[in-house]
Design a protein around this motif. Structure first.
Motif, PDB file in Angstrom:
ATOM      1  N   GLY A  44      73.890  82.167  11.788  1.00 46.16           N
ATOM      2  CA  GLY A  44      74.088  81.830  10.382  1.00 46.16           C
ATOM      3  C   GLY A  44      74.340  83.095   9.580  1.00 46.16           C
ATOM      4  N   THR A  45      75.019  83.003   8.486  1.00 46.45           N
ATOM      5  CA  THR A  45      75.356  84.161   7.663  1.00 46.45           C
ATOM      6  C   THR A  45      74.925  83.915   6.222  1.00 46.45           C
ATOM      7  OG1 THR A  45      77.256  84.589   9.068  1.00 46.45           O
ATOM      8  CG2 THR A  45      77.214  85.698   6.962  1.00 46.45           C
ATOM      9  N   PHE A  46      74.210  84.910   5.631  1.00 44.04           N
ATOM     10  CA  PHE A  46      73.771  84.842   4.243  1.00 44.04           C
ATOM     11  C   PHE A  46      74.178  86.134   3.540  1.00 44.04           C
ATOM     12  CE2 PHE A  46      70.795  82.393   6.784  1.00 44.04           C
ATOM     13  CZ  PHE A  46      70.799  81.181   6.130  1.00 44.04           C
ATOM     14  N   ILE A  47      74.321  86.104   2.270  1.00 42.40           N
ATOM     15  CA  ILE A  47      74.696  87.299   1.489  1.00 42.40           C
ATOM     16  C   ILE A  47      73.450  87.832   0.791  1.00 42.40           C
ATOM     17  CG2 ILE A  47      76.111  88.148  -0.406  1.00 42.40           C
ATOM     18  CD1 ILE A  47      78.119  85.944   0.331  1.00 42.40           C
ATOM     19  N   ILE A  48      73.175  89.170   0.940  1.00 48.64           N
ATOM     20  CA  ILE A  48      72.017  89.830   0.329  1.00 48.64           C
ATOM     21  C   ILE A  48      72.426  91.263  -0.034  1.00 48.64           C
ATOM     22  CG2 ILE A  48      70.989  90.687   2.444  1.00 48.64           C
ATOM     23  CD1 ILE A  48      68.280  89.672   1.285  1.00 48.64           C
ATOM     24  N   ASN A  49      71.619  91.999  -0.807  1.00 45.25           N
ATOM     25  CA  ASN A  49      72.043  93.291  -1.347  1.00 45.25           C
ATOM     26  C   ASN A  49      71.513  94.527  -0.626  1.00 45.25           C
ATOM     27  OD1 ASN A  49      73.618  92.166  -3.295  1.00 45.25           O
ATOM     28  ND2 ASN A  49      71.954  92.013  -4.781  1.00 45.25           N
ATOM     29  N   ARG A  50      70.696  94.472   0.425  1.00 40.59           N
ATOM     30  CA  ARG A  50      70.204  95.685   1.066  1.00 40.59           C
ATOM     31  C   ARG A  50      70.429  95.639   2.580  1.00 40.59           C
ATOM     32  NH1 ARG A  50      63.781  94.697   1.094  1.00 40.59           N
ATOM     33  NH2 ARG A  50      63.931  92.519   0.580  1.00 40.59           N
ATOM     34  N   ASP A  51      70.438  96.827   3.233  1.00 42.76           N
ATOM     35  CA  ASP A  51      70.680  96.936   4.675  1.00 42.76           C
ATOM     36  C   ASP A  51      69.345  96.990   5.415  1.00 42.76           C
ATOM     37  OD1 ASP A  51      73.318  97.075   4.077  1.00 42.76           O
ATOM     38  OD2 ASP A  51      73.479  99.249   4.298  1.00 42.76           O
ATOM     39  N   THR A  52      69.154  96.056   6.403  1.00 40.68           N
ATOM     40  CA  THR A  52      67.940  96.056   7.209  1.00 40.68           C
ATOM     41  C   THR A  52      68.196  95.244   8.488  1.00 40.68           C
ATOM     42  OG1 THR A  52      65.577  95.637   7.209  1.00 40.68           O
ATOM     43  CG2 THR A  52      66.932  94.006   6.145  1.00 40.68           C
ATOM     44  N   SER A  53      67.276  95.353   9.453  1.00 42.40           N
ATOM     45  CA  SER A  53      67.378  94.601  10.705  1.00 42.40           C
ATOM     46  C   SER A  53      65.965  94.230  11.139  1.00 42.40           C
ATOM     47  CB  SER A  53      68.058  95.448  11.779  1.00 42.40           C
ATOM     48  OG  SER A  53      68.086  94.723  12.974  1.00 42.40           O
ATOM     49  N   LEU A  54      65.705  92.970  11.392  1.00 39.85           N
ATOM     50  CA  LEU A  54      64.387  92.485  11.790  1.00 39.85           C
ATOM     51  C   LEU A  54      64.517  91.652  13.066  1.00 39.85           C
ATOM     52  CD1 LEU A  54      63.169  91.226   8.317  1.00 39.85           C
ATOM     53  CD2 LEU A  54      62.428  93.301   9.463  1.00 39.85           C
ATOM     54  N   THR A  55      63.521  91.737  13.950  1.00 42.54           N
ATOM     55  CA  THR A  55      63.508  90.939  15.186  1.00 42.54           C
ATOM     56  C   THR A  55      62.173  90.214  15.264  1.00 42.54           C
ATOM     57  OG1 THR A  55      64.869  92.573  16.299  1.00 42.54           O
ATOM     58  CG2 THR A  55      63.741  90.993  17.685  1.00 42.54           C
ATOM     59  N   PHE A  56      62.241  88.907  15.465  1.00 36.41           N
ATOM     60  CA  PHE A  56      61.042  88.079  15.629  1.00 36.41           C
ATOM     61  C   PHE A  56      61.084  87.421  17.001  1.00 36.41           C
ATOM     62  CE2 PHE A  56      62.121  87.849  11.080  1.00 36.41           C
ATOM     63  CZ  PHE A  56      60.962  88.360  10.529  1.00 36.41           C
ATOM     64  N   GLU A  57      59.904  87.276  17.604  1.00 36.58           N
ATOM     65  CA  GLU A  57      59.823  86.531  18.868  1.00 36.58           C
ATOM     66  C   GLU A  57      58.573  85.667  18.802  1.00 36.58           C
ATOM     67  OE1 GLU A  57      59.628  87.152  23.669  1.00 36.58           O
ATOM     68  OE2 GLU A  57      60.356  88.786  22.424  1.00 36.58           O
ATOM     69  N   GLN A  58      58.789  84.357  18.932  1.00 32.50           N
ATOM     70  CA  GLN A  58      57.675  83.422  18.851  1.00 32.50           C
ATOM     71  C   GLN A  58      57.935  82.277  19.831  1.00 32.50           C
ATOM     72  OE1 GLN A  58      57.159  81.652  15.012  1.00 32.50           O
ATOM     73  NE2 GLN A  58      55.177  80.788  15.538  1.00 32.50           N
ATOM     74  N   ASN A  59      56.980  82.028  20.748  1.00 30.51           N
ATOM     75  CA  ASN A  59      57.079  80.962  21.761  1.00 30.51           C
ATOM     76  C   ASN A  59      58.358  81.088  22.593  1.00 30.51           C
ATOM     77  OD1 ASN A  59      54.679  79.858  20.860  1.00 30.51           O
ATOM     78  ND2 ASN A  59      55.706  78.475  19.439  1.00 30.51           N
ATOM     79  N   GLY A  60      58.763  82.316  22.897  1.00 28.74           N
ATOM     80  CA  GLY A  60      59.952  82.529  23.708  1.00 28.74           C
ATOM     81  C   GLY A  60      61.254  82.458  22.933  1.00 28.74           C
ATOM     82  N   VAL A  61      61.214  82.175  21.639  1.00 22.66           N
ATOM     83  CA  VAL A  61      62.417  82.091  20.811  1.00 22.66           C
ATOM     84  C   VAL A  61      62.618  83.437  20.137  1.00 22.66           C
ATOM     85  CG1 VAL A  61      63.525  80.923  18.877  1.00 22.66           C
ATOM     86  CG2 VAL A  61      62.054  79.627  20.420  1.00 22.66           C
ATOM     87  N   LYS A  62      63.781  84.042  20.405  1.00 23.16           N
ATOM     88  CA  LYS A  62      64.083  85.357  19.830  1.00 23.16           C
ATOM     89  C   LYS A  62      64.983  85.177  18.610  1.00 23.16           C
ATOM     90  CE  LYS A  62      63.832  87.628  24.292  1.00 23.16           C
ATOM     91  NZ  LYS A  62      64.577  88.328  25.343  1.00 23.16           N
ATOM     92  N   THR A  63      64.565  85.777  17.497  1.00 26.13           N
ATOM     93  CA  THR A  63      65.334  85.694  16.251  1.00 26.13           C
ATOM     94  C   THR A  63      65.649  87.117  15.789  1.00 26.13           C
ATOM     95  OG1 THR A  63      64.102  83.703  15.673  1.00 26.13           O
ATOM     96  CG2 THR A  63      65.375  84.729  13.926  1.00 26.13           C
TER      97      THR A  63
END
Length: 139
Positions: free
Chosen positions: A56-75
């Motif tokens: 999915g793609t969203f528009i926002i104003n700052r540069d960052t990168s986050l990684t989540f992992e919960q119950n084997g699902v990587k986001t």
């Protein structure tokens, strides 16, 4: 000729009055009664779901990168300039279903009815008579 006729009749009677399969089955059950008991069979079904990526793609104003992992699902959330990208990876899932089904070891079949037996005797007599008739014609 008379000896042949006696041989044919004797063989036919012997075939019609010999021991049936049910007699032998009863003897086998008498020796070992466990052969008639139902035996459980486990049916194992495995269902494997495929990997389902979604983005999915969203528009926002700052540069960052986050990684989540919960119950084997990587986001993975990436924000580059004014674009917000979401990458989600679901691992394949294995579902096992086990059912226990009782399967009988011995399957009984219906024996011939009296009408079927009479038909068999009549057909046998017709065949024997035709054989005897053709033997007389040849001689």
């Amino acid at each position: 000729m008379r000896g042949l006729w006696q041989l044919i009749v004797g063989t036919t009677l012997l075939m019609l009055t010999s021991c049936s399969a049910s007699y032998h089955l009863k003897r086998a059950i008498a020796k070992d009664p466990t052969i008639v008991k139902s035996q459980p069979v486990i049916v194992d079904t495995t269902v494997i779901t495929p990997i389902k990526p979604s983005k999915g793609t969203f528009i926002i104003n700052r540069d960052t990168s986050l990684t989540f992992e919960q119950n084997g699902v990587k986001t993975l959330l990436k924000v580059v300039h004014d674009t917000f990208t979401v990458e989600v990876e679901c691992p394949p899932d294995t579902i096992r279903i086990q059912k226990e089904i009782l399967v009988p070891k011995v399957v009984y079949q219906e024996k011939l009815s009296n009408f079927d037996l009479v038909k068999l005797v009549i057909v046998s007599l017709i065949i024997i008579s035709l054989i005897a008739f053709f033997r007389r014609l040849i001689n």
